[in-house]
Design a protein around this motif. Structure first.
Motif, PDB file in Angstrom:
ATOM      1  N   UNK A   1      21.571  26.011 119.825  1.00 20.60           N
ATOM      2  CA  UNK A   1      22.848  25.557 119.262  1.00 20.60           C
ATOM      3  C   UNK A   1      23.914  26.614 119.442  1.00 20.60           C
ATOM      4  N   UNK A   2      23.555  27.860 119.131  1.00 17.64           N
ATOM      5  CA  UNK A   2      24.595  28.897 119.190  1.00 17.64           C
ATOM      6  C   UNK A   2      24.936  29.221 120.631  1.00 17.64           C
TER       7      UNK A   2
ATOM      8  N   UNK B   1      18.020  26.844 116.183  1.00 17.47           N
ATOM      9  CA  UNK B   1      19.478  26.929 116.065  1.00 17.47           C
ATOM     10  C   UNK B   1      20.028  28.033 116.951  1.00 17.47           C
ATOM     11  N   UNK B   2      19.388  29.203 116.849  1.00 20.20           N
ATOM     12  CA  UNK B   2      19.938  30.347 117.561  1.00 20.20           C
ATOM     13  C   UNK B   2      19.806  30.188 119.069  1.00 20.20           C
ATOM     14  N   UNK B   3      18.719  29.549 119.490  1.00 18.90           N
ATOM     15  CA  UNK B   3      18.487  29.458 120.926  1.00 18.90           C
ATOM     16  C   UNK B   3      19.331  28.355 121.558  1.00 18.90           C
TER      17      UNK B   3
ATOM     18  N   UNK C   1      26.762  30.671 113.342  1.00 14.18           N
ATOM     19  CA  UNK C   1      25.697  29.693 113.121  1.00 14.18           C
ATOM     20  C   UNK C   1      24.898  30.086 111.889  1.00 14.18           C
TER      21      UNK C   1
ATOM     22  N   UNK D   1      16.799  38.435 115.046  1.00 13.83           N
ATOM     23  CA  UNK D   1      17.695  37.963 113.989  1.00 13.83           C
ATOM     24  C   UNK D   1      17.023  36.874 113.155  1.00 13.83           C
ATOM     25  N   UNK D   2      16.388  35.921 113.865  1.00 14.02           N
ATOM     26  CA  UNK D   2      15.738  34.832 113.136  1.00 14.02           C
ATOM     27  C   UNK D   2      14.635  35.363 112.230  1.00 14.02           C
ATOM     28  N   UNK D   3      13.838  36.301 112.745  1.00 18.51           N
ATOM     29  CA  UNK D   3      12.747  36.836 111.930  1.00 18.51           C
ATOM     30  C   UNK D   3      13.291  37.601 110.716  1.00 18.51           C
TER      31      UNK D   3
ATOM     32  N   UNK E   1      24.259  28.158 108.363  1.00 14.19           N
ATOM     33  CA  UNK E   1      22.909  28.046 107.840  1.00 14.19           C
ATOM     34  C   UNK E   1      22.891  28.439 106.350  1.00 14.19           C
TER      35      UNK E   1
ATOM     36  N   UNK F   1      15.537  28.289 112.367  1.00  8.92           N
ATOM     37  CA  UNK F   1      16.465  29.372 112.693  1.00  8.92           C
ATOM     38  C   UNK F   1      16.406  29.665 114.193  1.00  8.92           C
ATOM     39  N   UNK F   2      15.206  29.707 114.731  1.00  7.63           N
ATOM     40  CA  UNK F   2      15.085  29.995 116.155  1.00  7.63           C
ATOM     41  C   UNK F   2      15.717  28.897 116.995  1.00  7.63           C
TER      42      UNK F   2
ATOM     43  N   UNK G   1      26.259  34.199 117.403  1.00  4.41           N
ATOM     44  CA  UNK G   1      25.401  33.392 116.536  1.00  4.41           C
ATOM     45  C   UNK G   1      25.581  33.705 115.063  1.00  4.41           C
TER      46      UNK G   1
ATOM     47  N   UNK H   1      17.490  36.772 124.123  1.00  3.58           N
ATOM     48  CA  UNK H   1      16.531  36.069 123.280  1.00  3.58           C
ATOM     49  C   UNK H   1      15.809  37.008 122.319  1.00  3.58           C
ATOM     50  N   UNK H   2      15.601  38.226 122.770  1.00  4.38           N
ATOM     51  CA  UNK H   2      14.915  39.181 121.901  1.00  4.38           C
ATOM     52  C   UNK H   2      15.740  39.411 120.640  1.00  4.38           C
TER      53      UNK H   2
ATOM     54  N   UNK I   1      18.022  37.517 119.469  1.00  3.13           N
ATOM     55  CA  UNK I   1      18.100  36.282 118.679  1.00  3.13           C
ATOM     56  C   UNK I   1      16.834  36.086 117.853  1.00  3.13           C
ATOM     57  N   UNK I   2      15.693  36.330 118.505  1.00  2.00           N
ATOM     58  CA  UNK I   2      14.438  36.173 117.777  1.00  2.00           C
ATOM     59  C   UNK I   2      14.369  37.189 116.637  1.00  2.00           C
TER      60      UNK I   2
ATOM     61  N   UNK J   1      11.738  29.554 109.872  1.00  2.00           N
ATOM     62  CA  UNK J   1      11.818  30.407 111.057  1.00  2.00           C
ATOM     63  C   UNK J   1      12.052  29.554 112.302  1.00  2.00           C
TER      64      UNK J   1
END
Lengths: 503, 575, 91, 147
Positions: free
Chosen positions: B574-575, B570-572, A279, A215-217, A283, B567-568, A276, A209-210, A212-213, B564
């Motif tokens: 969906x992916x 999706x990543x958490x 994904x 990446x999102x940020x 996006x 994106x979160x 991901x 999760x770290x 992933x987070x 954000x």
């Protein structure tokens, strides 16, 4: 001092050292001449560097005596070598252009500060591009962003709305930077390193999760910097109210650098090992396509030409994202190609608008009426650049749009094919909004209104600079082969298909 | 090996463009010179010569000179020369150009050894000839020209379609004999398309109206030129490709009959002659349909002589028209008083076309009838005999009778101009010459073994023919004497073209107006939709629209948070 | 031509002269007779059809068919005849 | 003026220790927590505090705005110049080792970091103060014509 060995650091150091010195120069021409000389020197250095990279492969440079994972390292491969050359080329063309334009727009005593900020912005952009250290990216990004806010705010001399635009830009840019640095912090937490290559190696297999987070940020933060669709709102006012030369410079460089960093993080730092990534690519595909249409449609209704071109930039970023989102070498190469070509066409267009602003004091559509008679060089340069933007064969825009199309169709599958058709459709929108301007320019001179009086033609230097950009559009439209080969190789190195060795 | 400069098509086509640049006074002599030059090159060609060319991977034969093409090229040259002399007074650039370019195209087509080359010349012939139809430059000729062109182009399209299918079938493009039907008895689509394409140009029944529609509307010389080439090019191609096709026998037979009746009641003498073209081509097609050595010799030989005497008849009617301004039977008559030479030439043409012994028609027509006889095809044989009587009626008697005799129109025109007389004279000499001394023509025919055994002037043949023709003339004399011969009345006679000129036209206009209104509806609707979409887009994307106005910074920040969050999410999950 | 006034007399050409017409007709009758007679002397050596051997077949066929064409054909006019400017009115 | 007496006394009391603390942070930056950036901010904060208590004009008399750019430039040049000097001495950019190549106590490293931090401190201090001057010295209101 071994010139070639020190080469990677010089393009950053030169403008960086030159910037404070500029502040001490007497107001007037001196800062401009100084900045121009620095830009030219930097361009020469970047070209040599690109040649070195092309011949010898990726170059690494350790700073402060600490080798790569520990200290800050610069790392230049073909991708950032190319972006580097692009930025410094734009600077080398726009800085001379800025002289006459800035004399009109910026208070005389502010010129040293203006050129200092410009050089700092330039140095920051180059630093972002050149560095191989993730945190260093943030630092340089902030250097360039902060100076950009100042530069945009300096448009207030002509239009006070520049202040609000700069303020909004500042807030949004800072949010973006903060998100980015939060992402970096999370990555550091997960890996304990900030060097990009090292990050990649340590991130492999970490699907938590770290990460992933992080990446999102990072994606959101960079998305803001590159004006990805819903995060683009700062861009049109900032570009519209900034001084002409700043708009030309920023439009051709700032978002391009952000796109490059996005590419770097997607493919070098994270890479295909992450499930991901696909994904994220979806996006980008959705946002890219949405950007192509929303922004193009918005551009269609703008009466302010700078605003129109700014929206068009957002749309063009959509094209680049689309190319990147294909996830193939062809797609990324096409995205890179469009990045370079779009810099040429937007710089040319904004420079042409700058000439009009200089002589007519407005960038409203009504100021362009009869421009083909009034300022033929400017008008026809603008027409050619507009053709390039619309993707007319024989211009650079055609080459990159064609490459994008080809990449979409080659990818196969339903979505890329539809995206390919959407590229064509959105190009038609581009034709529509550009035709509005071209049509107005070809009309006879207005008989009433504020723009009836005859004007002096723009200074030679501005026209020459404009036409250098216009000719770049034509040259790369006719002789695009080298650039295509360069982007393809850069893309394959970036995506790890080619190990980055010498050819 | 033939050079490009040997091709009379090329020579005359270039010549056509040269002469329009010349001063008007030099045009006709130059045309004569060019035709002469072309004829000289023709003399130099040897049977069997050809040019092979490979283009885009296709093996083409742009020129192929054999016995059959030699015969047609010779007679085409004669026809061009006669027309140049006949129309000596016409210096108009368009007409001069077209009367070289159109024959050029036809000659190029005759020389073509492959379908592609043929197609090019074929279309060129259509495009150049229409200028002759348009030449009088009235609304009537304009419309007729348009109808003519539509039909000619349609035939070209059919030809091209046939060529394409043929190429897909066999991979070969050389022009050679084709079977209309497969061994199983079904029509071969390629052959059928080519057959109909050529059939349109040879004016098959029901596809024939363009001849009567357009030819009589042209200028005097234009009509003569037109009457020669298109239909005879088609005959030549039929002889090449579809010799021995049984369908052709019946088509030809029908073609010989039906124009007789239309010619009988037709008032415009040039239109009568246009019907006569149909009838004459019918004879040739029947001969080709039999495909025997005798009938083939007869068909192409008849084509050769027909070109000469048909032109002669057109010329004489044309001369009368030149002097009186009309070619209508009701407005002519009694011209023998002042135009005796024209009358004489006209009579020679009439005797030739009726195949009186001693004239050109006689020596070759018998061959076609022999073909029917050899095939023991009694009905066809009777039809052809019947048609011979019909030819005598409309071409042999009606043309000279109504032009020069009949009731006195009171017109006393001068004799035809000397150049016209010379042209008619030359044609007349040729007609009689072929009739009396057919050997040179016979030497040109494709089946030499057969023709060596053929003696047209056998006693029974002469007797048969004289019985038929003399008693037919007797019938005419008696019908006139007892006032049973129907008087000419000015009228327009409906033919098959009525279908497309009146109801077809109305239908077309109906359809067009329907399409126009449909288009208006669609376009208007589309415009409305576009207007509405633009209005809506302007509402959202315009400078004050949701998607383009300057948003407060808090809103932008909110968007960032939304992105954000998305994106979160999706990543958490969906992916 | 009988109603022509004396002035028209000189307009009567040679072909309208009754003597010429009479002479032409007699020439025609005699030729026909000669051809008819000749038909009995010269016959086709290898006739394809039986009728070819009938000596007067061609004469009779020619006469009958010609009359037929003229007498029957003229009625076609009733069917297809239209005023001269028929098409002009419609185009 | 009298109503800020306590404030002013306290400011006078704290002014010197703040500067001293700033210098401490500055000079320990190379091996302890701290560094030029923080030091510059702290140094500037002392002057800002002073300005809050004694007014902008007084402060600007002490530290005129016109010298601040020179401070800024000098600071930046000190930082960048160190890097450039190392380049010319044959090392990489900011390769402090070459400043004192024969030292056993990593004197080059110390010297290099000291110089760089000093430059950063100067630059940050002058920048902070400049920003403060700009904000504090703003005209109270923007007239309607300016908008």
């Amino acid at each position: 001092m071994d010139f070639i060995a020190q080469l990677p650091v010089l393009p950053v150091v030169l403008p960086f050292v030159a910037a404070p010195l500029c502040l001490l120069l007497p107001a007037g021409r001196a800062p401009w001449v100084w900045a121009t000389l620095v830009a030219w020197a930097t361009f020469a250095l970047s070209l040599i560097l690109l040649e070195q990279v092309w011949i010898n492969g990726t170059i690494s440079y350790a700073m402060g005596g600490w080798s790569a994972p520990m200290g800050i390292a610069y790392r230049i491969d073909l991708t950032n070598g190319m972006v580097l050359a692009l930025i410094s080329f734009v600077a080398a063309v726009v800085f001379p252009y800025a002289g006459p334009s800035v004399r009109d727009e910026i208070a005389h005593k502010q010129t040293p500060a203006f050129y200092t900020a410009l050089l700092l912005c330039f140095a920051g952009l180059i630093g972002v591009t050149i560095t191989g250290d993730a945190f260093n990216v943030f630092v340089f990004l902030e250097i360039s962003s902060l100076s950009t806010y100042v530069l945009v705010a300096m448009g207030a001399g002509r239009d006070r709305r520049a202040l609000t635009a700069a303020f909004n830009y500042l807030v949004m840019g800072t949010i973006g930077a903060t998100f980015f640095v939060i992402g970096l912090g999370l990555l550091y937490m997960a890996t304990g390193t900030l060097n990009m290559i090292d990050l990649h190696e340590r991130l492999v297999g970490q699907d938590n999760r770290v990460v992933k987070a992080a990446f999102a940020f990072i994606v959101t933060g960079l998305g803001l910097k590159l004006a990805m669709l819903p995060l683009h709102l700062w861009l049109p006012p900032a570009y519209s109210y900034a001084p002409s030369s700043i708009t030309a410079f920023l439009a051709a460089t700032a978002t391009k650098v952000a796109v490059y960093i996005m590419l770097r993080f997607l493919y070098t730092v994270f890479g295909f090992d992450f499930p991901f990534l696909s994904v994220a690519l979806d996006f980008f595909l959705i946002l890219g396509v949405a950007g192509m249409f929303v922004a193009s449609l918005a551009a269609m209704f703008q009466d302010d030409i700078k605003m129109m071109l700014a929206y068009s930039s957002v749309a063009q970023i959509g094209y680049m994202l689309l190319g990147i989102s294909l996830g193939t070498v062809d797609g990324v190469a096409a995205g890179l190609l469009h990045l370079v070509n779009h810099a040429f066409m937007k710089a040319a267009l904004f420079m042409a608008v700058g000439c009009v602003v200089l002589r007519l004091g407005s960038h409203q559509l009504s100021a362009f009426q009869g421009l083909a008679k009034r300022m033929p060089w400017t008008a026809w340069g603008m027409v050619i650049a507009a053709m390039s933007l619309a993707g007319i064969p024989g211009t650079a825009g055609f080459i990159s749009k064609f490459a994008l199309l080809q990449a979409s169709f080659d990818k196969g599958g339903l979505t890329p094919t539809i995206a390919g058709f959407l590229i064509v459709l959105s190009s038609l929108l581009a034709v529509v909004y550009l035709m509005r301007v071209v049509r107005v320019m070809l009309q006879p001179l207005p008989e009433s209104g504020p723009f009836t009086k005859p004007v002096v033609r723009p200074p030679l230097l501005m026209r020459v600079s404009l036409w250098v950009m216009v000719l770049a559009n034509i040259y790369f439209g006719l002789q695009g082969g080298g650039l295509i080969a360069l982007t393809r190789r850069a893309a394959s190195i970036l995506m790890g298909v080619d190990a980055g060795g010498a050819m | 090996m033939l050079e490009l400069s040997d091709n009379p098509g090329v020579i005359l086509l270039l010549g056509a463009f040269i002469i329009i640049a010349l001063p008007t006074i030099m045009r006709r002599p130059a045309m004569l010179l060019i035709t002469g030059f072309s004829a000289m090159r023709l003399m130099g060609m040897e049977v069997g010569d050809q040019t092979v060319l490979s283009l885009f991977g296709l093996d083409l034969t742009p020129m192929k000179f054999d016995v059959l093409s030699r015969l047609f090229l010779i007679v085409f040259h004669i026809a061009v020369t006669l027309n140049i002399i006949y129309s000596w007074g016409v210096k108009n650039a368009t007409e001069c150009w077209a009367s070289l370019a159109y024959p050029a195209a036809a000659m190029g087509g005759v020389l073509a050894g492959d379908w592609i080359t043929l197609f090019i010349w074929w279309e060129l012939a259509a495009l150049t000839s229409v200028f002759l139809v348009w030449q009088p430059r009235t609304r009537e000729t304009y419309l007729a020209g348009m109808r003519y062109m539509v039909i000619q182009i349609a035939s070209g399209v059919l030809l091209l379609g046939g060529i394409v299918i043929l190429f897909r079938q066999s991979g070969a493009l050389a022009i050679g004999a084709l079977d209309l039907r497969d061994p199983s008895g079904l029509f071969n689509p390629a052959a059928l398309m080519l057959f109909i394409a050529i059939g349109v140009k040879s004016a098959f029944p029901l596809l024939h109206n363009w001849v009567q529609d357009s030819y009589p509307k042209s200028t005097l010389g234009g009509t003569i030129i037109l009457s020669v080439f298109t239909t005879k090019l088609a005959v030549y191609l039929m002889a090449r490709v579809f010799a021995g096709t049984p369908e052709l026998i019946w088509i030809g037979a029908v073609m010989t009959i039906f124009p007789i009746f239309f010619a009988l009641i037709e008032n415009d003498l040039r239109k009568v002659l246009s019907y006569s073209i149909n009838n004459q081509v019918g004879f040739m097609l029947t001969g080709i349909g039999f495909g025997t050595a005798a009938s083939m010799n007869g068909a192409v030989g008849y084509a050769f002589s027909n070109i000469i005497f048909e032109s002669l008849l057109f010329m004489s009617v044309g001369a009368a028209m030149y002097r009186t301004g009309t070619s209508k039977a009701t407005e002519l008559g009694g011209l023998y008083r002042t135009m005796p030479l024209t009358l004489m030439f006209c009579l020679i043409g009439a005797l030739s076309i009726s195949a009186f012994p001693g004239f050109a028609g006689f020596v070759t027509k018998g061959l076609i009838l022999d073909g029917a006889a050899e095939g023991h095809n009694f009905i066809i044989w009777l039809i052809l005999l019947f048609a011979s009587a019909g030819v005598l009626e409309h071409a042999g008697i009606k043309i000279p009778y109504f032009t020069f005799f009949a009731h006195d129109s009171g017109k006393r025109p001068k004799e035809a101009p000397p150049m016209m007389l010379i042209a008619m004279g030359l044609s007349a000499v040729l007609s009689v010459g072929i009739g009396l001394y057919p050997e040179p023509l016979f030497n040109l025919l494709p089946y030499q073994e057969q023709i060596a055994d053929y003696h047209p002037y056998s006693a029974y043949h002469i007797v048969e023919q004289l019985q038929l023709l003399l008693f037919a003339v007797l019938a005419f004399a008696l019908l006139i004497k007892f006032k049973l011969y129907p008087p000419e009345v000015p009228s327009t006679n409906l033919d098959f073209d009525w279908l497309y000129r009146v109801p077809g036209r109305a239908l077309l206009f109906k359809i067009v107006s329907l399409i126009v209104s449909l288009w208006r509806w669609l376009w208007g609707g589309a415009q409305e939709v576009v207007t509405r979409v633009m209005a809506r887009t302007h509402r959202t994307h315009g400078p004050e629209g949701t998607l383009a106005r300057n948003w407060p910074v808090g809103f932008m920040a909110l968007w960032t948070a939304v992105v954000l969050a998305v994106a979160l999410v999706f990543l958490y999950w969906v992916a | 031509m009988s109603h022509h006034s004396p002035e028209d007399k000189k307009n009567i050409g040679w072909a309208d002269h009754p003597a010429f017409v009479r002479g032409f007709l007699w020439f025609l009758y005699l030729s026909c007779a000669a051809a008819l007679v000749a038909g009995f002397f010269w016959q086709k050596e290898h006739p394809h059809f039986a009728v070819e051997t009938v000596p007067v077949f061609f004469a009779g066929f020619g006469f009958v068919m010609f009359s037929l064409i003229v007498l029957v054909g003229q009625h076609l006019r009733k069917l297809v005849g239209r005023p001269e400017n028929y098409y002009q009115e419609r185009e | 003026m009298m109503d800020h007496l306590i404030l002013r006394v306290m400011i006078k009391l704290f002014f010197a220790p703040i500067l001293l603390f700033a210098l401490y942070v500055q000079f320990h930056g190379d091996y302890g927590p701290g560094g030029g950036f923080q030091a510059g901010v702290i140094f500037a904060s002392a002057f800002i505090l002073f300005a809050l208590g004694f007014g902008l004009r007084t402060t600007q008399k002490a530290v005129p705005p016109s010298v601040l750019p020179y401070f800024m430039v000098t600071g930046l040049l000190l930082y960048a110049g160190t890097g450039v000097v190392t380049l010319f001495l044959g090392g990489n950019f900011l390769d402090y080792y070459v400043l004192a190549p024969n030292s056993h106590h990593n004197a080059g490293q110390h010297m290099g970091i000291f110089l760089v931090e000093l430059g950063v401190g100067m630059a940050v201090f002058s920048s902070m103060l400049t920003i403060f001057y700009y904000f504090a010295g703003r005209e109270p209101e923007i007239s309607d014509e300016d908008w």
